[in-house]
Design a protein around this motif. Sequence first.
Motif, PDB file in Angstrom:
ATOM      1  N   LEU A   1       0.807  -1.222   0.000  1.00 22.92           N
ATOM      2  CA  LEU A   1       0.000   0.000   0.000  1.00 22.92           C
ATOM      3  C   LEU A   1       0.838   1.269   0.000  1.00 22.92           C
ATOM      4  O   LEU A   1       0.295   2.374  -0.127  1.00 22.92           O
ATOM      5  CB  LEU A   1      -0.936   0.013   1.207  1.00 22.92           C
ATOM      6  CG  LEU A   1      -1.964  -1.125   1.284  1.00 22.92           C
ATOM      7  CD1 LEU A   1      -2.816  -0.987   2.536  1.00 22.92           C
ATOM      8  CD2 LEU A   1      -2.858  -1.154   0.058  1.00 22.92           C
ATOM      9  N   LEU A   2       2.159   1.117   0.125  1.00 22.32           N
ATOM     10  CA  LEU A   2       3.036   2.277   0.178  1.00 22.32           C
ATOM     11  C   LEU A   2       2.482   3.293   1.177  1.00 22.32           C
ATOM     12  O   LEU A   2       1.984   2.933   2.225  1.00 22.32           O
ATOM     13  CB  LEU A   2       3.203   2.880  -1.225  1.00 22.32           C
ATOM     14  CG  LEU A   2       3.863   1.924  -2.213  1.00 22.32           C
ATOM     15  CD1 LEU A   2       3.857   2.495  -3.610  1.00 22.32           C
ATOM     16  CD2 LEU A   2       5.280   1.606  -1.785  1.00 22.32           C
ATOM     17  N   MET A   3       2.545   4.586   0.814  1.00 24.47           N
ATOM     18  CA  MET A   3       2.120   5.626   1.755  1.00 24.47           C
ATOM     19  C   MET A   3       0.615   5.899   1.669  1.00 24.47           C
ATOM     20  O   MET A   3      -0.041   6.158   2.656  1.00 24.47           O
ATOM     21  CB  MET A   3       2.874   6.908   1.427  1.00 24.47           C
ATOM     22  CG  MET A   3       2.718   7.999   2.442  1.00 24.47           C
ATOM     23  SD  MET A   3       3.971   7.960   3.696  1.00 24.47           S
ATOM     24  CE  MET A   3       5.191   9.044   2.990  1.00 24.47           C
ATOM     25  N   PHE A   4       0.066   5.859   0.463  1.00 24.74           N
ATOM     26  CA  PHE A   4      -1.313   6.328   0.258  1.00 24.74           C
ATOM     27  C   PHE A   4      -2.291   5.259  -0.200  1.00 24.74           C
ATOM     28  O   PHE A   4      -3.412   5.578  -0.577  1.00 24.74           O
ATOM     29  CB  PHE A   4      -1.337   7.451  -0.797  1.00 24.74           C
ATOM     30  CG  PHE A   4      -0.269   8.484  -0.641  1.00 24.74           C
ATOM     31  CD1 PHE A   4      -0.107   9.144   0.573  1.00 24.74           C
ATOM     32  CD2 PHE A   4       0.574   8.803  -1.692  1.00 24.74           C
ATOM     33  CE1 PHE A   4       0.876  10.106   0.717  1.00 24.74           C
ATOM     34  CE2 PHE A   4       1.567   9.766  -1.553  1.00 24.74           C
ATOM     35  CZ  PHE A   4       1.721  10.415  -0.338  1.00 24.74           C
ATOM     36  N   GLY A   5      -1.855   4.014  -0.218  1.00 24.52           N
ATOM     37  CA  GLY A   5      -2.712   2.959  -0.740  1.00 24.52           C
ATOM     38  C   GLY A   5      -3.979   2.758   0.085  1.00 24.52           C
ATOM     39  O   GLY A   5      -4.041   3.108   1.266  1.00 24.52           O
ATOM     40  N   SER A   6      -5.000   2.206  -0.572  1.00 23.21           N
ATOM     41  CA  SER A   6      -6.248   1.916   0.133  1.00 23.21           C
ATOM     42  C   SER A   6      -6.943   0.764  -0.575  1.00 23.21           C
ATOM     43  O   SER A   6      -6.517   0.341  -1.652  1.00 23.21           O
ATOM     44  CB  SER A   6      -7.156   3.144   0.160  1.00 23.21           C
ATOM     45  OG  SER A   6      -7.504   3.534  -1.150  1.00 23.21           O
ATOM     46  N   TYR A   7      -8.001   0.274   0.037  1.00 28.46           N
ATOM     47  CA  TYR A   7      -8.728  -0.846  -0.573  1.00 28.46           C
ATOM     48  C   TYR A   7     -10.195  -0.759  -0.194  1.00 28.46           C
ATOM     49  O   TYR A   7     -10.560  -0.160   0.828  1.00 28.46           O
ATOM     50  CB  TYR A   7      -8.141  -2.186  -0.094  1.00 28.46           C
ATOM     51  CG  TYR A   7      -8.122  -2.338   1.415  1.00 28.46           C
ATOM     52  CD1 TYR A   7      -9.202  -2.890   2.105  1.00 28.46           C
ATOM     53  CD2 TYR A   7      -7.019  -1.914   2.155  1.00 28.46           C
ATOM     54  CE1 TYR A   7      -9.187  -3.020   3.486  1.00 28.46           C
ATOM     55  CE2 TYR A   7      -6.995  -2.038   3.536  1.00 28.46           C
ATOM     56  CZ  TYR A   7      -8.074  -2.592   4.193  1.00 28.46           C
ATOM     57  OH  TYR A   7      -8.054  -2.700   5.558  1.00 28.46           O
ATOM     58  N   LEU A   8     -11.028  -1.346  -1.048  1.00 31.67           N
ATOM     59  CA  LEU A   8     -12.465  -1.386  -0.782  1.00 31.67           C
ATOM     60  C   LEU A   8     -13.006  -2.728  -1.245  1.00 31.67           C
ATOM     61  O   LEU A   8     -12.574  -3.245  -2.275  1.00 31.67           O
ATOM     62  CB  LEU A   8     -13.192  -0.267  -1.553  1.00 31.67           C
ATOM     63  CG  LEU A   8     -13.002   1.181  -1.084  1.00 31.67           C
ATOM     64  CD1 LEU A   8     -13.642   2.136  -2.085  1.00 31.67           C
ATOM     65  CD2 LEU A   8     -13.629   1.377   0.291  1.00 31.67           C
TER      66      LEU A   8
END
Length: 262
Positions: free
Chosen positions: A76-83
Amino acid sequence: MAQLLYYQCKKLMPEGPSILILHEVLKPFKGKKVISASGYAKIDYKRLKGKTITDLKTWGKHTLICFKDFTVRIHLLMFGSYLVNKTKKINPKLSLHFTKDDVNFYMSDVKFIDEPLDDIYDWSADIMNKKWSAAKAKKKLSEHPKMMVCDALLDQDIFAGSGNIIKNETLFRSRIHPESLVSSLPPAKLSALLKEVSKYAFDFLKWKKEGTLGKHFQAYEQKECPRCRIPLHKRLTGKGKRQSYFCENCQAKYSSKLKAQG
DNA sequence: GTGAATGTTAACAG
DNA sequence: CCTGTTAACATTCA
């Protein structure tokens, strides 16, 4: 999987504990077949079509989606996200489509791993893995005597899963100045540090799930030392030049000259 | 509107 | 070849 129909995670704080939460979200997909995959990651999506997830693992900040002959690694590194079963306006880096569900990863680093995971991951380095070994971390630290502890705590080969929050909180709680040299730490201090980094990571996990992570920060983003009631220092430290929050009064700096060169 | 940041790595300069 | 710097990443927030 009903409880996953709508899952949203805004502030990820993607250090090891947050990746374990992602792991729990993905666990129900073990044994499920990927109907198709898409996204803007530069990978061969056809390779995923019709493949069944054999396992889900994590190593530090890496999320590992395992198939029979290969693994998808998501960072996700610094800004990754998931839905899960929900989309953002922006395009996903990777979408996995199942019969009834969709999993979307945004702003992540995605790649295939073809080697057996045991060949490339040192599970004992992961501060939240059952195989985490303080003894092995200690040995690795001894190989880098001139390294500052603030850099060591961000070194994924030594403390996989530790990030800047875990670094700052661990150092504050074990009362060690971030610019201390690893070889200068008294043995008892070093042991305390090795114990605290894993312990705090699990506290982080518990508080993150409760939604009280920030309330428990003692140093990170804090203005004042909760022990001394004096202002905390905020400064970039170490080779990595990452932000450190620390108390000059109660976090001892161990930096006595190295004998010869250690 | 601006700046900073939970992270990593490729690219480049020297 | 080694070391250090910069930029980039469909971001988010104070």
